[in-house]
Design a protein around this motif. Structure first.
Motif, PDB file in Angstrom:
ATOM      1  N   THR A  83       0.832  -1.200   0.000  1.00 27.37           N
ATOM      2  CA  THR A  83       0.000   0.000   0.000  1.00 27.37           C
ATOM      3  C   THR A  83       0.863   1.245   0.000  1.00 27.37           C
ATOM      4  N   VAL A  84       0.498   2.211  -0.803  1.00 27.47           N
ATOM      5  CA  VAL A  84       1.305   3.418  -0.877  1.00 27.47           C
ATOM      6  C   VAL A  84       0.614   4.583  -0.164  1.00 27.47           C
ATOM      7  N   SER A  85      -0.658   4.805  -0.486  1.00 23.48           N
ATOM      8  CA  SER A  85      -1.324   5.945   0.157  1.00 23.48           C
ATOM      9  C   SER A  85      -2.741   5.569   0.575  1.00 23.48           C
ATOM     10  N   SER A  86      -3.245   6.324   1.536  1.00 25.58           N
ATOM     11  CA  SER A  86      -4.595   6.079   2.040  1.00 25.58           C
ATOM     12  C   SER A  86      -5.625   6.569   1.032  1.00 25.58           C
ATOM     13  N   THR A  87      -6.847   6.057   1.171  1.00 26.15           N
ATOM     14  CA  THR A  87      -7.893   6.479   0.238  1.00 26.15           C
ATOM     15  C   THR A  87      -8.477   7.843   0.617  1.00 26.15           C
ATOM     16  N   HIS A  88      -8.242   8.268   1.861  1.00 25.27           N
ATOM     17  CA  HIS A  88      -8.720   9.580   2.306  1.00 25.27           C
ATOM     18  C   HIS A  88      -7.544  10.387   2.859  1.00 25.27           C
ATOM     19  N   ALA A  89      -7.711  11.692   2.857  1.00 28.17           N
ATOM     20  CA  ALA A  89      -6.627  12.559   3.336  1.00 28.17           C
ATOM     21  C   ALA A  89      -6.610  12.674   4.857  1.00 28.17           C
ATOM     22  N   HIS A  90      -7.727  12.329   5.497  1.00 28.82           N
ATOM     23  CA  HIS A  90      -7.822  12.480   6.949  1.00 28.82           C
ATOM     24  C   HIS A  90      -8.879  11.482   7.455  1.00 28.82           C
ATOM     25  N   TYR A  91      -8.571  10.810   8.528  1.00 25.17           N
ATOM     26  CA  TYR A  91      -9.511   9.827   9.097  1.00 25.17           C
ATOM     27  C   TYR A  91      -9.997  10.307  10.456  1.00 25.17           C
ATOM     28  N   VAL A  92     -11.294  10.124  10.661  1.00 23.62           N
ATOM     29  CA  VAL A  92     -11.897  10.519  11.935  1.00 23.62           C
ATOM     30  C   VAL A  92     -12.613   9.297  12.505  1.00 23.62           C
ATOM     31  N   VAL A  93     -12.268   8.946  13.738  1.00 25.19           N
ATOM     32  CA  VAL A  93     -12.907   7.772  14.358  1.00 25.19           C
ATOM     33  C   VAL A  93     -13.695   8.238  15.575  1.00 25.19           C
ATOM     34  N   TYR A  94     -14.980   7.955  15.581  1.00 28.78           N
ATOM     35  CA  TYR A  94     -15.828   8.386  16.690  1.00 28.78           C
ATOM     36  C   TYR A  94     -15.949   7.268  17.717  1.00 28.78           C
ATOM     37  N   LEU A  95     -15.623   7.592  18.956  1.00 28.34           N
ATOM     38  CA  LEU A  95     -15.750   6.618  20.047  1.00 28.34           C
ATOM     39  C   LEU A  95     -16.851   7.106  20.981  1.00 28.34           C
ATOM     40  N   SER A  96     -17.831   6.234  21.152  1.00 31.11           N
ATOM     41  CA  SER A  96     -19.048   6.630  21.860  1.00 31.11           C
ATOM     42  C   SER A  96     -18.842   6.804  23.366  1.00 31.11           C
ATOM     43  N   GLY A  97     -19.845   7.341  24.014  1.00 29.80           N
ATOM     44  CA  GLY A  97     -19.813   7.529  25.462  1.00 29.80           C
ATOM     45  C   GLY A  97     -20.146   6.244  26.203  1.00 29.80           C
ATOM     46  N   ILE A  98     -20.181   6.329  27.519  1.00 33.58           N
ATOM     47  CA  ILE A  98     -20.354   5.112  28.318  1.00 33.58           C
ATOM     48  C   ILE A  98     -21.765   4.529  28.224  1.00 33.58           C
ATOM     49  N   GLY A  99     -22.631   5.174  27.449  1.00 33.46           N
ATOM     50  CA  GLY A  99     -23.970   4.624  27.286  1.00 33.46           C
ATOM     51  C   GLY A  99     -24.059   3.629  26.139  1.00 33.46           C
ATOM     52  N   ALA A 100     -22.946   3.426  25.427  1.00 33.18           N
ATOM     53  CA  ALA A 100     -22.984   2.569  24.234  1.00 33.18           C
ATOM     54  C   ALA A 100     -23.066   1.094  24.603  1.00 33.18           C
ATOM     55  N   ILE A 101     -23.846   0.355  23.815  1.00 30.33           N
ATOM     56  CA  ILE A 101     -23.980  -1.094  24.041  1.00 30.33           C
ATOM     57  C   ILE A 101     -23.081  -1.855  23.076  1.00 30.33           C
ATOM     58  N   GLY A 102     -22.845  -1.286  21.912  1.00 29.33           N
ATOM     59  CA  GLY A 102     -21.982  -1.944  20.928  1.00 29.33           C
ATOM     60  C   GLY A 102     -21.634  -0.957  19.833  1.00 29.33           C
ATOM     61  N   GLY A 103     -20.721  -1.364  18.958  1.00 33.02           N
ATOM     62  CA  GLY A 103     -20.304  -0.485  17.868  1.00 33.02           C
ATOM     63  C   GLY A 103     -21.456  -0.130  16.943  1.00 33.02           C
ATOM     64  N   ASP A 104     -22.425  -1.067  16.836  1.00 34.74           N
ATOM     65  CA  ASP A 104     -23.567  -0.829  15.946  1.00 34.74           C
ATOM     66  C   ASP A 104     -24.796  -0.376  16.737  1.00 34.74           C
ATOM     67  N   SER A 105     -24.608  -0.076  17.995  1.00 29.73           N
ATOM     68  CA  SER A 105     -25.748   0.332  18.806  1.00 29.73           C
ATOM     69  C   SER A 105     -25.368   1.477  19.747  1.00 29.73           C
ATOM     70  N   VAL A 106     -25.037   2.611  19.128  1.00 22.65           N
ATOM     71  CA  VAL A 106     -24.731   3.776  19.961  1.00 22.65           C
ATOM     72  C   VAL A 106     -26.062   4.401  20.391  1.00 22.65           C
ATOM     73  N   PRO A 107     -26.086   5.081  21.515  1.00 17.94           N
ATOM     74  CA  PRO A 107     -27.337   5.718  21.948  1.00 17.94           C
ATOM     75  C   PRO A 107     -27.884   6.617  20.848  1.00 17.94           C
ATOM     76  N   PRO A 108     -29.197   6.579  20.597  1.00 15.66           N
ATOM     77  CA  PRO A 108     -29.796   7.333  19.483  1.00 15.66           C
ATOM     78  C   PRO A 108     -29.456   8.814  19.499  1.00 15.66           C
ATOM     79  N   GLU A 109     -29.293   9.384  20.699  1.00 15.14           N
ATOM     80  CA  GLU A 109     -29.043  10.839  20.760  1.00 15.14           C
ATOM     81  C   GLU A 109     -27.713  11.227  20.123  1.00 15.14           C
ATOM     82  N   GLU A 110     -26.779  10.253  20.031  1.00 16.15           N
ATOM     83  CA  GLU A 110     -25.464  10.578  19.464  1.00 16.15           C
ATOM     84  C   GLU A 110     -25.455  10.535  17.933  1.00 16.15           C
ATOM     85  N   LEU A 111     -26.434   9.835  17.361  1.00 16.87           N
ATOM     86  CA  LEU A 111     -26.426   9.640  15.902  1.00 16.87           C
ATOM     87  C   LEU A 111     -26.458  10.943  15.098  1.00 16.87           C
ATOM     88  N   PRO A 112     -27.314  11.924  15.483  1.00 20.00           N
ATOM     89  CA  PRO A 112     -27.315  13.172  14.696  1.00 20.00           C
ATOM     90  C   PRO A 112     -25.951  13.865  14.693  1.00 20.00           C
TER      91      PRO A 112
END
Lengths: 227, 321
Positions: B50-79
């Motif tokens: 691999t030579v270069s990334s597909t994006h110029a900048h990566y952002v990873v969101y880590l949920s608060g302590i109310g999260a149950i799983g990666g695919d189940s973040v509290p609804p209020e955080e989704l917006p």
């Protein structure tokens, strides 16, 4: 069997609460306390302390029978350590008070002082654990102080003097015997873990377990090393 | 009777706290110690192609302590996550990492306690303010302290760093490309993000962290961080706890990673406005409107986007009294 466990439980509670009636009873009937009860308490304390520090076992992947063997071994070494402590206290007690207390009685009494360390497993608690361990050590010291007071029938300050000199002597002994004890410890560790090196959290941070964690992502095109 | 009940609650609490670190320690003991070197080897092999990334900048969101799983973040955080995606169209925004498990295994996944968490999740879907939802918060809060503990942090953080790294690679990140990565950690996710920095930076990834009301410790990850931006509300007492509970953040803590990073200018503390941590008028609140006409949700979203883009943050203007 049930009676034995009940007796162990009652004795532990008595020491935890620094119950003076237990002390008075022990002073009047020093032979009544079974050795097995005192040893059981110290064994439990030793095993519990290792559970509290079990991060080292997990990091080094000590599992199954090796894990339990480590706990039992720590229990035995704890009994041995406090037996030596009892020996030190009988010597110091003789010098300070002029009273001669039999070693078996002293060992039984001093082993009782390990009762607070039965809660040593609480050291596992994230962040608060090390603080709890300090409190337990202080509690154990107070218990030992009470035990010495009852054992020699002296006032609190004399008992404190004996306890503190005993503690100092143990520190000096552990410093003098550090090298041979480390050698022995390494031998036991090798037997239990199958490898001679002890992996610590610091080693993990340094990436020693999975070198090269300080990745050398050399790009083929440039041949340059990423800092 | 009352004292017995209090005693029982305390015993249960202490036992729950005691078993808290066992998940990550057990993971390391049973599979992590094998898995991590394999991951490193695979990454090294993959990197050669691999030579270069597909994006110029990566952002990873880590949920608060109310999260149950990666695919189940509290609804209020989704917006907010969607808002950040819209505000950063050229960035790759990843939000499927569950920060409270070293294996990225949600609470309802294959676990002995999965049924309990399923039940809690259902109750929370019916009523987002359901009291049982606090069980999730309590469980994940313990993991936050596991992450911050110098004894357990290394095993915990190497697991979460691995999850973040795998998520980056799934999304076209090229190791060695030095493509910047920003971890956004809401509440407890802020500390988890800091914890992951140490190992991510080991892989020559330039990592910055944006903490949104995070309870942050003096994590050693700060020694390797590009920059930490802490966005907070003046009425948020929970984010303040970090500075109280973690001794390395106390004013006299000379030589702690926090103090070092502060001195080096690698930490920015930005007061967003009179936000609370939760319930009402919080960072995700779309109904509370600031004097400049933006909702609190919009203020938070704008602030994150501004920090990522290196622009000044528009905070809630103070109303003239």
């Amino acid at each position: 069997m049930w009676e034995f466990f009940a007796a162990v439980g009652r004795t532990i509670w008595g020491v935890w609460t620094l119950d003076t009636s237990l002390g008075v009873w022990f002073a009047a009937n020093p032979q009544s306390l079974q050795v097995s009860i005192a040893v059981a308490i110290a064994m439990l304390a030793g095993a519990s302390i290792l559970v509290g520090n079990s991060v080292v076992l997990f990091l080094n992947r000590i599992r199954g029978w090796r894990f339990f063997a480590s706990l039992v071994l720590n229990g035995f070494s704890f009994v041995l350590l406090y037996a030596v402590q009892a020996l030190a206290i009988t010597g110091i007690g003789l010098m300070v008070t002029g009273q001669r207390v039999g070693l078996p009685v002293a060992i039984r009494a001093v082993l009782l002082a390990t009762a607070p360390m039965i809660l040593g497993f609480l050291e596992l608690i994230p962040y608060l654990g090390p603080g709890i361990a300090r409190i337990l050590q202080a509690w154990g010291m107070v218990a030992l102080w009470t035990v010495v007071e009852v054992l020699y029938g002296v006032n609190r300050s004399t008992a404190l003097l004996i306890t503190l000199i005993g503690w100092g002597l143990m520190q000096a002994l552990s410093w003098m015997l550090a090298a041979p004890l480390t050698k022995l410890g390494n031998l036991v560790w090798l037997r239990l873990s199958g490898h001679s090196t002890l992996l610590t959290a610091h080693d993990l941070l340094a990436g020693q377990q999975f070198m090269p964690v300080e990745f050398d992502f050399t790009l083929p095109e440039t041949g340059g090393r990423q800092p | 009777m009352i004292w017995s009940l209090v005693g029982l609650v305390l015993v249960v609490l202490f036992l729950v706290l005691t078993v808290g670190p066992l998940e990550s320690l057990g993971w390391w003991s049973h599979q992590g110690a094998d898995e991590v070197p394999r991951t490193v080897a695979a990454l090294l092999a993959q990197q050669r192609d691999t030579v270069s990334s597909t994006h110029a900048h990566y952002v990873v969101y880590l949920s608060g302590i109310g999260a149950i799983g990666g695919d189940s973040v509290p609804p209020e955080e989704l917006p907010l996550i969607e808002g950040v995606r819209e505000a950063l169209p050229n960035h790759c925004v990843i939000s499927d990492v569950f920060p409270y498990s070293v294996e990225n295994r949600g609470l309802t996944a294959q676990r002995p306690t999965a049924r309990v968490w399923h039940w809690v999740e259902k109750a929370r879907l019916k009523d987002p303010e359901a009291a049982v939802g606090m069980l999730v918060n309590a469980r994940n809060a313990i993991q936050l302290f596991v992450c911050a503990d110098r004894r357990y942090g290394p095993t915990y953080n190497i697991g979460t760093a691995q999850q973040v790294l795998e998520a980056l690679l799934r999304n076209g990140y090229a190791l060695g490309s030095k493509t910047p990565v920003t971890l956004i950690g809401w509440s407890g996710g802020g500390q988890i993000a800091l914890g992951a920095v140490w190992f991510l930076a080991s892989a020559s990834i330039p990592v910055s962290v944006i903490s949104l009301g995070g309870m942050l410790s003096d994590d050693i990850g700060l020694d390797r961080i590009e920059h930490l931006t802490h966005l907070y509300g003046t009425k948020d007492p929970l984010q303040r706890l970090g500075a109280i509970l973690f001794a390395g953040r106390w004013p006299g803590a000379v030589g702690s990673p926090w103090t070092r990073a502060m001195k080096a200018g690698r930490i920015s503390m930005i007061q967003l406005g009179p936000m609370q941590h939760n319930v009402t008028a919080h960072y995700f609140d779309p109904d509370t409107i600031a004097p400049d006409g933006r909702s609190y949700l919009q203020v938070s979203t704008d602030a994150i986007a501004a920090v990522v883009n290196g622009e000044p943050v528009a905070v809630v203007p103070v109303e003239p009294s």
